[in-house]
Enzyme design. Structure first.
Site, PDB file in Angstrom:
ATOM      1  N   GLN A  89      42.752  31.938  47.057  1.00 48.00           N
ATOM      2  CA  GLN A  89      43.519  32.235  48.274  1.00 48.00           C
ATOM      3  C   GLN A  89      45.006  32.392  48.025  1.00 48.00           C
ATOM      4  O   GLN A  89      45.702  33.034  48.789  1.00 48.00           O
ATOM      5  CB  GLN A  89      43.306  31.137  49.330  1.00 48.00           C
ATOM      6  N   ASN A 119      36.494  36.592  56.123  1.00 43.57           N
ATOM      7  CA  ASN A 119      35.810  35.933  55.012  1.00 43.57           C
ATOM      8  C   ASN A 119      36.823  35.625  53.916  1.00 43.57           C
ATOM      9  O   ASN A 119      37.140  36.461  53.082  1.00 43.57           O
ATOM     10  CB  ASN A 119      34.703  36.836  54.485  1.00 43.57           C
ATOM     11  N   ASP A 120      37.323  34.394  53.925  1.00 44.82           N
ATOM     12  CA  ASP A 120      38.329  33.961  52.957  1.00 44.82           C
ATOM     13  C   ASP A 120      37.894  34.158  51.514  1.00 44.82           C
ATOM     14  O   ASP A 120      38.718  34.119  50.608  1.00 44.82           O
ATOM     15  CB  ASP A 120      38.568  32.445  53.126  1.00 44.82           C
ATOM     16  N   CYS A 121      36.606  34.288  51.316  1.00 39.17           N
ATOM     17  CA  CYS A 121      36.080  34.293  49.955  1.00 39.17           C
ATOM     18  C   CYS A 121      35.711  35.682  49.447  1.00 39.17           C
ATOM     19  O   CYS A 121      35.192  35.826  48.348  1.00 39.17           O
ATOM     20  CB  CYS A 121      34.880  33.367  49.868  1.00 39.17           C
ATOM     21  N   ASN A 159      37.439  38.316  48.074  1.00 40.00           N
ATOM     22  CA  ASN A 159      38.808  38.548  47.580  1.00 40.00           C
ATOM     23  C   ASN A 159      38.816  39.816  46.737  1.00 40.00           C
ATOM     24  O   ASN A 159      38.653  39.763  45.526  1.00 40.00           O
ATOM     25  CB  ASN A 159      39.275  37.342  46.760  1.00 40.00           C
TER      26      ASN A 159
END
Ligand code: BGC
Length: 811
Positions: free
Chosen positions: A499, A482-484, A486
């Site tokens: 990112q 899940n790139d989001c 963070n």
């Protein structure tokens, strides 16, 4: 509401209304040259890389949507129309766009003139071929004026949209009979050029956009077309285009067939010039000659069709459910090919200039594709592994043309390394090609640091094993899948990217998703080591995996589901304790696929919680409750409005993880139900809500908390394609490639009585009939191969070229 229909026999989706709820596109080309083409002829083409070698211009985010493409204008008296409807949008008497496998065909009619335009990229060619037929279906003679049109791009598509002080001065063309060349910057530094040709004498042309269209006019009404008079312009700077002009007289019933070729050429150093400043055109002419007649174009299209017959013959099912069959036999496999080719670079949602090939994305795409052309999968694995760093971590993305890692986005997405184990073991199981493990593969593209590929896997495994946090769970790094999410980012600046921005030092955030991934692919790694006779390494890996299982059970279980993570401060993410984001899909998917705590009932409980809290009629949302405010310690996920993207959208990519998890506990009815909720063919009737193409998966469908639940976005380039392929082909229908043969382990709806799979595996053709007389979901009771009953559920390997009959009885 529908905008067309499936023609399964032709393997086409037939669009009958040009104003679809969003441009519905198709892809041309499978090797080095690609085109994107919408149902109104919009789109562009490129050689290998949509950023560095884009031939024709495309303006994303335009008004109206989707203008710019390969256009043919037919002027019939005062009426001007396009076979693909756009850009004139002149109402047509008949319109049909058939998107087939690597070709699109437009059939239309206006005032008694019929047009058929077929666009494709022939095998082995760096060109699009457009076959155009005009037919006079009226009772009177017709004098038609035909204008072709493409707009050249300067090939670095990024600077094409930024650097006008330079670009508007560099355009150069050559005109040679019926071929219009684009040769901007073709000098010592550059050896490539493009051309657009037609296999007939022309009565005029244009190569300068302003002369053709007019400075204050648009694609919908170019002045040369309006006036029926080409300007014969030669571009010097400004905006080069290519437009042929043909006068076509047709008696009643008469037709005229033309073949246009839009191509790309690279000249070797010694063949650059014909004379001073004039390009050597021999290679272009050679390419044009290959398709300079209707017969040749038709033969090339037939060859392409044969190619697809062969590709799709690797896996074919007959279940009796036509939607399942068309997803499996045609569209899912097709989409897997496209995602394998494009990764996340060029679609109508990805501009082709941003992301190149993703490390995690490409590894996952490979599992959907490896049965189609294993040789290409082999090369891809080597390209991907070459962007790994020596410590096992990896560049998050790389550029397809250079195959080098993108320094701007860098590394530290801590799920990345483990996906390499998935792709390599999938490749080995499909092919039995053990030699790949011996291939010498560099780190960060540095040959001096090369090791055998096998060592890359060890380093992938160890990277996770060596980067554990306070609970013995994997550190998340910048983000996991899940790139989001963070967890180490703490961004307060709206102008920075989540990112790429600097992460806060000392981050101890841990991921339960990576924990599940480590157990699943760590076991695969250990199993591979055993196969290779590396017993000690296998035992070491099994030991690490066992420790991880314990850590998950001890610190990763929230009572009814698996936690998602621990944040920077060591607080739980995805827990009943949280106010929002109490439960997340990723850890439920991965921990249940890895069967962590299955014996104690944890998998069943977690999946029940998914059913209660995350599932809705359009699919399974990513988290619940959705975030309504920005949570600085969670990052981008909480910036999206509720119900969209990673904030409780139905992120289709990970729905299959849950479906597979359901098969691990034998719940075939549930697994199939989840699969169907997002499968596009099952959503065709709600196309006005769904909006995206009904023949391919979208990345996201708006979730239950959204303004408009069920509305999809970002079709085509998504890991959803590969994961759904694996789900349906291996876990529901249950035909799983394994090192020593095909394992059969179906998990199906209990009311399915029988289905047949034709599977080509390592050159052997298997016909597998699965029977379910007692109405179960899972469990192989009897396996008969060529009339001989075998124990267990493994169909053994046979000599390539042979055919075998298999009967499987569940019960
Ligand atoms: C990316 C994937 C990522 C997913 C979830 C996609 O856009 O391509 O790499 O796993 O989003 O954040």
């Amino acid at each position: 509401m529908k905008y067309g229909y499936f023609d399964d026999a032709a393997r086409e989706y037939v669009i009958t209304e040009p104003k679809t709820p969003w441009p519905w596109i198709n892809y041309l080309g499978n090797e080095e040259f690609f085109g994107l083409i919408s149902n109104t002829g919009g789109g562009y083409c490129f050689y290998k890389d949509a950023k560095f070698r884009r031939l024709t211009r495309y303006r994303y985010n335009n008004v109206p949507v989707d203008v710019g493409g390969r256009y043919y204008y037919v002027k019939d008296g005062d009426v001007v129309w396009n076979p693909g409807f756009k850009p004139t949008q002149t109402p047509l008497d008949k319109y049909e766009c058939r998107h087939g496998l690597s070709y699109s065909r437009f059939s239309s009619e206006k005032n008694g003139v019929g047009a058929e335009l077929t666009c494709f990229v022939p095998r082995g060619a760096t060109a699009e071929v457009h076959k155009l037929t005009l037919e006079n279906r009226s009772g009177a003679g017709k004098s038609l004026k035909l204008f072709s049109f493409v707009e050249w791009c300067l090939w670095n598509a990024q600077t094409d949209m930024e650097n006008f002080q330079r670009n508007l001065s560099v355009g150069e063309v050559e005109i040679d009979g019926s071929t219009l060349y684009h040769k901007s910057e073709y000098k010592e530094r550059r050896n490539h050029y493009a051309f657009f040709s037609v296999n007939a004498p022309i009565q005029g042309f244009d190569t300068d956009r302003e002369s053709f269209i007019g400075l204050h006019d648009g694609f919908e009404a170019p002045q040369a077309v309006r006036e029926g008079a080409p300007r014969n312009s030669e571009a010097h700077g400004w905006s080069p285009i290519a437009s042929h002009y043909l006068e076509i007289d047709l008696a009643p019933g008469e037709k005229r067939e033309l073949v246009f070729v839009l191509g790309y050429v690279e000249n070797p150093e010694e063949e650059k010039w014909e004379s001073k400043g004039v390009i050597d055109k021999r290679r272009a002419k050679g390419l044009i000659e290959r398709f300079d007649s209707v017969e040749k174009a038709d033969a090339a299209l037939a060859e392409l069709k044969n190619r697809w017959d062969g590709l799709l013959a690797g896996y074919r099912v007959c279940t009796g459910d036509e939607k399942t069959d068309r997803m499996v036999n045609i569209w899912n496999q097709y989409q897997c090919m496209v995602t394998f080719n494009m990764s996340r670079s060029a679609s109508f949602f990805e501009s082709g200039i941003g992301r190149g090939m993703g490390f995690r994305d490409s590894n996952q795409d490979l599992v959907g594709f490896v049965h189609q052309v294993p040789e290409r999968a082999r090369q891809r694995i080597i390209d991907i592994a070459s962007t790994q760093f020596e410590d096992g971590s990896a560049y998050h993305q790389y550029q397809p043309l250079t195959k080098r890692g993108n320094a701007e986005i860098g590394s530290n997405f801590n799920d990345d390394p483990l996906w390499l184990i998935l792709s390599v073991t999938a490749y080995l199981k499909e092919t039995g090609d053990w030699s790949i493990l011996e291939e010498s593969v560099p780190y960060d593209n540095d040959e001096a640091k090369a090791t055998p590929l096998f060592e890359h896997l060890t380093r992938s495994f160890d990277f996770t094993a060596k980067h554990l946090g306070p609970h013995g769970l994997p550190l998340i790094g910048r983000a996991d899948w899940n790139d989001c999410l963070n967890l180490n980012c703490f961004s307060t600046d709206p102008n920075e990217s989540f990112q790429t921005t600097e992460n806060k030092a000392g981050g101890q955030a841990e991921s339960l998703m990576i924990a599940g991934q480590f157990v699943l692919y760590g076991r695969e790694y250990a199993r591979l080591c055993r196969k290779l006779g590396k017993a000690e390494e296998a035992a070491r890996a099994e030991g690490e995996v066992a420790k991880m299982v314990e850590s998950v059970k001890k610190h990763g279980w929230d009572g009814k589901w698996f936690l998602r993570a621990y944040d920077f401060f060591g607080k739980k993410v995805g827990s009943e304790e949280n106010e929002e984001g109490k439960i997340f899909i990723e850890s439920q998917g991965f921990c249940t696929m890895a069967e962590i705590g299955k014996e104690e009932g944890l998998c069943e409980k977690a999946l029940d919680s998914v059913g209660e809290r995350l599932a809705c009629e359009h699919g399974i949302v990513l988290n619940n409750p959705a975030f309504t405010k920005y949570v600085i310690e969670y990052g981008e996920i909480s910036t999206y409005p509720p119900g969209y993207k990673e904030n409780a959208g139905i992120f289709c990519h990970n729905n299959p993880w849950v479906a597979i998890g359901e098969t691990r506990i034998g719940r075939g009815d549930k697994a199939f139900d989840y699969w169907k909720r997002i499968a596009p063919a099952y959503r065709e009737e709600i196309s006005d809500l769904h909006r995206m193409e009904p023949y391919v998966y979208s990345q996201m469908i708006a979730g239950k908390d959204a303004f408009k639940p069920g509305e999809a976005k970002n079709s085509w380039l998504t890991g959803t394609a590969a994961w759904n392929w694996v789900t349906i082909s291996q876990y529901l229908l249950g035909i799983q490639p394994d090192y020593a043969g095909l394992r059969v382990d179906p998990c199906i709806p209990s009311d399915w009585k029988e289905y047949v799979v034709d599977r080509r595996f390592r050159g052997v053709q298997y016909r597998i009939v699965v029977k379910n007389p007692s109405g179960v979901c899972r469990g192989v009771k009897r396996l008969v191969v060529d009339a001989e009953e075998l124990p267990g559920n493994l169909i053994p390997l046979f000599e390539a070229g042979t055919k075998h009959e298999v009967e499987v009885v569940l019960g």
